[in-house]
Design an enzyme around this catalytic site. Structure first.
Site, PDB file in Angstrom:
ATOM      1  N   GLY A  47     -30.519  75.562 102.153  1.00 62.72           N
ATOM      2  CA  GLY A  47     -31.358  74.669 101.906  1.00 62.72           C
ATOM      3  C   GLY A  47     -31.178  73.287 102.430  1.00 62.72           C
ATOM      4  O   GLY A  47     -30.358  73.302 103.093  1.00 62.72           O
ATOM      5  N   CYS A  96     -22.400  72.739 104.546  1.00 62.11           N
ATOM      6  CA  CYS A  96     -23.634  71.671 104.346  1.00 62.11           C
ATOM      7  C   CYS A  96     -24.002  71.322 105.833  1.00 62.11           C
ATOM      8  O   CYS A  96     -22.918  71.097 106.542  1.00 62.11           O
ATOM      9  CB  CYS A  96     -23.559  70.573 103.091  1.00 62.11           C
ATOM     10  SG  CYS A  96     -24.822  69.113 103.357  1.00 62.11           S
TER      11      CYS A  96
END
Ligand code: NI
Length: 173
Positions: A47, A96
């Site tokens: 994402g 991340c």
């Protein structure tokens, strides 16, 4: 379409709280396309959140369908997402795009009920569990200026340097 630059830790802009989106117009559609292209251009990613490219609005894209055999809704554009209810908690490893050199262990709700507008502005709701629920919670944190580094289950033994652990197949979020 364009691939946008991703802000990386410790850039203080990653701590900004993003504002709700009020208008879904052509300019926003263009931005969503650019954000999607940016997500696809990098390492495998579950994402991306708008503030990671310096746009402080409550918009994320998630897609965990690259992982085999897990329940998921495919690629979702989530505008003004909100967790309505949740159940359980589970610790798992996260990475991340904004923290490229590390991964960390974070506790997340195991199941969530999520409400968000889709790309067309229609309100949708989703029951999510496991890895998909984790991906959403990770991205929602970006909207509130938080990184997984802020949520490590332990400061001492929950942070891992990527090259040491060679987690090449670990998706980033
Ligand atoms: Ni992230």
């Amino acid at each position: 379409m364009a691939v946008l630059d991703i802000l990386t830790y410790p850039d203080s802009r990653l701590k900004q709280i993003s504002r709700p989106i009020k208008v879904i117009d052509e300019a926003l559609q263009q931005f969503i396309s650019d954000l999607e292209e940016t997500m696809l251009a990098g390492p495998t990613s579950a994402g991306i959140a708008a503030p990671q490219v310096g746009r402080f609005e409550r918009l994320v894209i998630i897609d965990v369908s690259f992982k085999p055999n897990i329940p998921n809704h495919g690629r979702l554009v989530l505008i003004n997402p909100e967790i309505i209810s949740h159940e359980g908690s589970v610790v798992g490893r996260e990475g991340c795009l904004s923290v490229p050199d590390f991964t960390g262990n974070v506790s997340r709700f195991e199941r969530i009920h999520l409400k968000a507008s889709d790309r067309a502005g229609k309100t949708q709701d989703y029951d999510m569990l496991g890895y998909e629920a984790r991906a959403v919670q990770h991205e929602l944190d970006h909207l509130d200026g938080l990184l997984f580094l802020d949520r490590l289950v332990s400061r001492r033994n929950s942070l891992f340097r990527r090259k040491v652990h060679n987690q090449v197949d670990l998706p980033k979020q």
